[in-house]
Write a protein that holds these residues in place. Structure first.
Motif, mmCIF file in Angstrom:
data_model
loop_
_atom_site.group_PDB
_atom_site.id
_atom_site.type_symbol
_atom_site.label_atom_id
_atom_site.label_comp_id
_atom_site.label_asym_id
_atom_site.label_seq_id
_atom_site.Cartn_x
_atom_site.Cartn_y
_atom_site.Cartn_z
ATOM 1 N N MET A 286 0.834 -1.209 0.000
ATOM 2 C CA MET A 286 0.000 0.000 0.000
ATOM 3 C C MET A 286 0.866 1.256 0.000
ATOM 4 O O MET A 286 0.480 2.270 -0.610
ATOM 5 N N MET A 287 2.006 1.222 0.664
ATOM 6 C CA MET A 287 2.912 2.366 0.616
ATOM 7 C C MET A 287 3.266 2.699 -0.827
ATOM 8 O O MET A 287 3.243 3.859 -1.245
ATOM 9 N N ALA A 288 3.576 1.671 -1.592
ATOM 10 C CA ALA A 288 3.952 1.890 -2.985
ATOM 11 C C ALA A 288 2.761 2.318 -3.827
ATOM 12 O O ALA A 288 2.852 3.259 -4.622
ATOM 13 N N PHE A 289 1.603 1.656 -3.644
ATOM 14 C CA PHE A 289 0.452 1.927 -4.499
ATOM 15 C C PHE A 289 -0.136 3.315 -4.284
ATOM 16 O O PHE A 289 -0.631 3.936 -5.226
ATOM 17 N N VAL A 290 -0.113 3.814 -3.027
ATOM 18 C CA VAL A 290 -0.619 5.155 -2.773
ATOM 19 C C VAL A 290 0.385 6.206 -3.222
ATOM 20 O O VAL A 290 0.023 7.263 -3.739
ATOM 21 N N ALA A 291 1.662 5.921 -3.043
ATOM 22 C CA ALA A 291 2.694 6.903 -3.395
ATOM 23 C C ALA A 291 2.883 7.034 -4.901
ATOM 24 O O ALA A 291 3.218 8.122 -5.396
ATOM 25 N N LEU A 292 2.657 5.949 -5.642
ATOM 26 C CA LEU A 292 2.976 5.950 -7.068
ATOM 27 C C LEU A 292 2.257 7.037 -7.874
ATOM 28 O O LEU A 292 2.903 7.730 -8.666
ATOM 29 N N PRO A 293 0.936 7.232 -7.728
ATOM 30 C CA PRO A 293 0.298 8.290 -8.525
ATOM 31 C C PRO A 293 0.882 9.677 -8.261
ATOM 32 O O PRO A 293 1.081 10.460 -9.197
ATOM 33 N N PHE A 294 1.150 9.988 -6.983
ATOM 34 C CA PHE A 294 1.723 11.297 -6.662
ATOM 35 C C PHE A 294 3.155 11.413 -7.170
ATOM 36 O O PHE A 294 3.578 12.466 -7.647
ATOM 37 N N PHE A 295 3.912 10.321 -7.089
ATOM 38 C CA PHE A 295 5.293 10.349 -7.560
ATOM 39 C C PHE A 295 5.353 10.470 -9.080
ATOM 40 O O PHE A 295 6.098 11.291 -9.628
ATOM 41 N N LEU A 296 4.552 9.660 -9.769
ATOM 42 C CA LEU A 296 4.611 9.664 -11.227
ATOM 43 C C LEU A 296 4.075 10.969 -11.815
ATOM 44 O O LEU A 296 4.616 11.496 -12.781
ATOM 45 N N GLN A 297 2.996 11.500 -11.216
ATOM 46 C CA GLN A 297 2.416 12.737 -11.739
ATOM 47 C C GLN A 297 3.108 13.981 -11.198
ATOM 48 O O GLN A 297 3.154 15.007 -11.883
ATOM 49 N N GLY A 298 3.644 13.902 -9.972
ATOM 50 C CA GLY A 298 4.297 15.065 -9.379
ATOM 51 C C GLY A 298 5.761 15.178 -9.731
ATOM 52 O O GLY A 298 6.218 16.213 -10.224
ATOM 53 N N SER A 299 6.522 14.107 -9.532
ATOM 54 C CA SER A 299 7.963 14.145 -9.771
ATOM 55 C C SER A 299 8.331 13.927 -11.234
ATOM 56 O O SER A 299 9.220 14.580 -11.765
ATOM 57 N N LEU A 300 7.637 12.969 -11.880
ATOM 58 C CA LEU A 300 7.975 12.634 -13.267
ATOM 59 C C LEU A 300 7.103 13.354 -14.288
ATOM 60 O O LEU A 300 7.276 13.183 -15.494
ATOM 61 N N ARG A 301 6.128 14.156 -13.823
ATOM 62 C CA ARG A 301 5.283 14.993 -14.688
ATOM 63 C C ARG A 301 4.483 14.175 -15.705
ATOM 64 O O ARG A 301 4.278 14.608 -16.842
ATOM 65 N N LEU A 302 4.026 13.000 -15.315
ATOM 66 C CA LEU A 302 3.212 12.183 -16.212
ATOM 67 C C LEU A 302 1.742 12.564 -16.063
ATOM 68 O O LEU A 302 1.322 13.101 -15.043
ATOM 69 N N THR A 303 0.946 12.276 -17.070
ATOM 70 C CA THR A 303 -0.487 12.565 -17.023
ATOM 71 C C THR A 303 -1.207 11.452 -16.273
ATOM 72 O O THR A 303 -0.663 10.350 -16.084
ATOM 73 N N PRO A 304 -2.464 11.693 -15.843
ATOM 74 C CA PRO A 304 -3.225 10.618 -15.196
ATOM 75 C C PRO A 304 -3.385 9.382 -16.080
ATOM 76 O O PRO A 304 -3.355 8.256 -15.582
ATOM 77 N N VAL A 305 -3.546 9.594 -17.371
ATOM 78 C CA VAL A 305 -3.671 8.460 -18.288
ATOM 79 C C VAL A 305 -2.382 7.646 -18.317
ATOM 80 O O VAL A 305 -2.402 6.410 -18.222
ATOM 81 N N GLU A 306 -1.244 8.327 -18.447
ATOM 82 C CA GLU A 306 0.038 7.627 -18.443
ATOM 83 C C GLU A 306 0.266 6.902 -17.121
ATOM 84 O O GLU A 306 0.782 5.775 -17.092
ATOM 85 N N THR A 307 -0.121 7.537 -16.022
ATOM 86 C CA THR A 307 0.052 6.926 -14.704
ATOM 87 C C THR A 307 -0.707 5.613 -14.604
ATOM 88 O O THR A 307 -0.159 4.589 -14.162
#
Length: 465
Positions: A286-307
């Protein structure tokens, strides 16, 4: 019990068995699909409802807390009134609460609807393992758990993809609206396919249920308050009150023949170790699954679709590994299989922590796949160990504990991520992957400790009668 009576209890005949597992799978799909969809949509929901990232975590946590509070009492209720009745009621409540989520116009209203939805999910999850146990014969239990894990993985795999597709063309509210037709189908199908179980002639332990709700609810809520940076007095006060309620709960349950908290099962080393390993593994997941959307969209600047699309390889890999591990668990030690799976899982989590702005989509995909394969290889053998260790008349308690271990671990994982989001910049969430990797590695060591312990085989005792 005669051999013919035992045979009647040892699983359903085909083809009804396949219809039953389809019904069970459809119910658990609702709970899993909703969780996967909600995780991906958190940034979008937070922006639309004008809530902070840390506050939006309550959309996940409110759901988890409600499940934690209700899961064990509903598992006990299933032994009294029947697992199929509890499952059907849970499906109906979940479906109605999904409609409330669609029309929520604030983070508070959505969180309240998620609480009700969580109670419905608790009805589904509390008896899921017991229904599987009564659907398949003991000799095929590992395979049955693997099939159940595949269904869960399919739902989890579909979640990010469906969320991405819907978010690309419509509003996040459609994510919850999706539950309504599935829920209606699940309720109707459950009525004539799910197995019956022998009923216990006792009343629901209301005092124990109240103490259970206070213990788990207050502890999780208190930890959440501390993680969100709220007043320390409130956070520590709630946590302390929850721990006190937990002490009273154990004292109340200790002398009962069929305790709400399955102290009788937890006294078995294989069962208690499997529960502890499950909590640890789901905390890391759960640590990974909750953090991943914020990390991918916040740090890596990916879109929600890409995430959503880039998170899909995780559950797809779980879908492949889980049935293989379930098949092997009918023949080999759950301790060995679980240790291998969690070690691979830890490697995948640590690899995620090295992602940066220059990482390609392939860099993300293979790391997700390693995490999913490792977790799937652990989950099926561990679940089989928990279910097979308990006598069949305590299948409800074993299944409820299986679900409780999952949601307690997931709640703790969400607490850690909420703390990171409250105290560090979005880039700091990457450290959560490292913490999760260490947690998974500890779980691998604990799983390996089960190798020298010989699990009980209660079903053989029944056959000898």
């Amino acid at each position: 019990m005669t051999a013919s009576q035992h045979a009647a209890l040892d699983g359903l005949p085909t083809p009804r068995r396949y219809w039953a597992i389809a019904s069970i799978g459809l119910g658990i799909t609702l709970a899993v699909l909703d969780g996967a969809i909600a995780n991906v949509a958190l940034p979008s929901i937070a922006q639309d409802l004008q809530a902070s990232s840390a506050a939006s975590i309550w959309i996940v946590n409110a759901y988890q807390i409600a499940i934690v509070v209700a899961l064990l009492p509903l598992a006990s209720l299933g032994e009294i009134v029947g697992y199929r009745r509890v499952s059907q009621a849970g499906l109906a409540v979940f479906t109605l609460a999904s409609i409330a989520c669609v029309f929520a116009n604030s983070i508070e209203a959505l969180s309240l609807a998620r609480v009700i939805q969580g109670f419905g999910a608790a009805g589904i999850m509390s008896v899921n393992g017991a229904l599987v146990r009564f659907t398949y014969p003991q000799s095929l239990l590992g395979r049955a758990v693997g099939i159940n894990a595949v269904i869960v993985s399919l739902a989890a795999a579909a979640g990010p993809t469906i969320a991405s597709a819907i978010l690309s063309v419509g509003h996040w509210r459609w994510l919850f609206a999706l539950n309504v037709p599935i829920g209606l189908l699940a309720v109707s199908l459950a009525g004539f396919t799910l197995p019956h179980n022998p009923l216990h002639k006792r009343k629901l332990n209301w005092t124990g249920a109240a103490l259970n709700a206070a213990a788990f609810g207050l502890v999780i809520t208190g930890l959440q308050s501390l993680a969100h940076g709220e007043a320390a007095v409130l956070g520590f006060g709630l946590t302390g009150a929850g721990l006190a309620a937990g002490v009273l709960l154990i004292r109340h349950e200790r002398s009962r023949a069929s305790p709400l908290i399955p102290l009788d099962l937890l006294a078995r080393p294989m069962f208690s170790l499997s529960v502890a390993t499950s909590i640890i593994s789901f905390t890391a997941q759960m640590m990974a699954f909750v953090a991943l959307p914020f990390f991918l969209q916040g740090s890596l600047r990916l879109t929600p679709v890409e995430t959503g699309l880039l998170m899909t390889p995780w559950p797809l890999a779980t879908m492949i590994a889980a049935p293989l591990a379930g098949y092997l668990s009918d023949r080999y030690s759950a301790g060995v299989l679980g240790a291998i799976g969690l070690s691979v899982f830890a490697c995948g989590l640590m690899a995620l922590s090295f992602l940066n702005a220059d990482s390609t989509h392939f860099d993300i995909v293979w790391r997700m796949a390693v995490c999913g394969a490792g977790f799937g290889f652990f989950q099926s053998p561990n679940n089989r160990a928990m279910l097979s260790e308990a006598p069949k008349e305590r299948a409800g308690a074993a299944g409820g504990t299986l679900g409780m271990a999952r949601v307690v671990g997931q709640s703790l994982g969400a607490v850690v991520v909420a703390f990171l989001l409250s105290t560090t910049p979005i880039n700091g969430v990457a450290h959560g992957f490292q913490i999760a990797a260490v947690t998974a590695l500890f779980g691998a060591v604990m799983s390996g400790s089960r190798v020298r312990r010989r699990p009980a085989e209660p079903e053989k005792e029944v056959e000898a009668v």
